[in-house]
Design an enzyme around this catalytic site. Sequence first.
Site, mmCIF file in Angstrom:
data_model
loop_
_atom_site.group_PDB
_atom_site.id
_atom_site.type_symbol
_atom_site.label_atom_id
_atom_site.label_comp_id
_atom_site.label_asym_id
_atom_site.label_seq_id
_atom_site.Cartn_x
_atom_site.Cartn_y
_atom_site.Cartn_z
ATOM 1 N N HIS A 1 42.561 36.357 47.774
ATOM 2 C CA HIS A 1 43.432 36.820 46.756
ATOM 3 C C HIS A 1 43.370 35.919 45.699
ATOM 4 C CE1 HIS A 1 46.113 39.778 44.799
ATOM 5 N NE2 HIS A 1 46.839 38.298 44.423
ATOM 6 N N CYS A 2 43.107 36.014 44.566
ATOM 7 C CA CYS A 2 43.212 34.962 43.392
ATOM 8 C C CYS A 2 44.400 35.124 42.686
ATOM 9 C CB CYS A 2 41.979 35.094 42.628
ATOM 10 S SG CYS A 2 42.205 33.659 41.150
ATOM 11 N N PHE A 3 45.346 34.139 42.682
ATOM 12 C CA PHE A 3 46.640 34.311 41.866
ATOM 13 C C PHE A 3 46.494 34.310 40.661
ATOM 14 C CE2 PHE A 3 47.897 33.170 46.370
ATOM 15 C CZ PHE A 3 48.720 33.935 46.640
#
Length: 273
Positions: A116-118
């Site tokens: 998951h890329c913030f």
Amino acid sequence: MLKLRLLNAVAPAYFFTATAVTFILHFCFFVPTIFPNPYTSLKGSTIIHTVVFLFLMFNALGNYMMTIKYPAESTNETVVPVCSPHCSDKVDAHYLLNGRHFCKLCKKVILKRDHHCFFTGNCIGNKNMRYFIMFCIYTSCTCLYSLVLGVAFLTVEYSISFENPLTFLTLLPLSIGYFFMGTISGLQLFVALMLYVWLGIGLVCAGFCCQQVLLVARGQTWCQMQRGELVENRSPWRANLSDVFGTRWIVGLILPVQTVEICSENTDVLKQD
């Protein structure tokens, strides 16, 4: 979980703020100082630097938007799975069968989930991995290029010599001290701070990009690597790269456009099912 959701909202704001600051510094301070009267004389060096900067910035922002526009493939499952006591990741996602992962932030079951890329606020998986890698490449190039222009600006405007390698290491602490003593301006302190920001982001993106390319070539995801899973029936590295970057990968290197055929994407989904 509250901290992760807060980071999911703050990280994109930080990215856009850093992008806007970089854009303003380049055209309002760096170019006018390094190349005096650039718009009247139209010097070749000014045009080249401006075109290179706009090209890097355009591809970084373009691939960033493409990463958001084409999120990782999700299934139609609506039941939230219960995390078992043996789950190796209780914070980010639940690991399911057949390459499926339930992301607690996206609240969806993701196929071929990598992480998951913030900064983009969504999961990186089978559909947007190519755009994410190109986003890392061009973000790294933009930051390192801005670092070079920032050093040139400080050299021309404030006569700071960077011939000694220790100059860069001591620049920020000395700038902070001189600023509070009233010796230097706030602009010089801010540019010195941005040099370290550009260096940090550039090196992190470059290292992360190299890691993702190696994982893609091996046909593996970050989630699988964390769990120590071996990929069965591993394809040749050329086929793995082609699945992610598509047959028109050369176009994708210079333009943030879709290069992966829809039919291949559908085939990947069928394989996961």
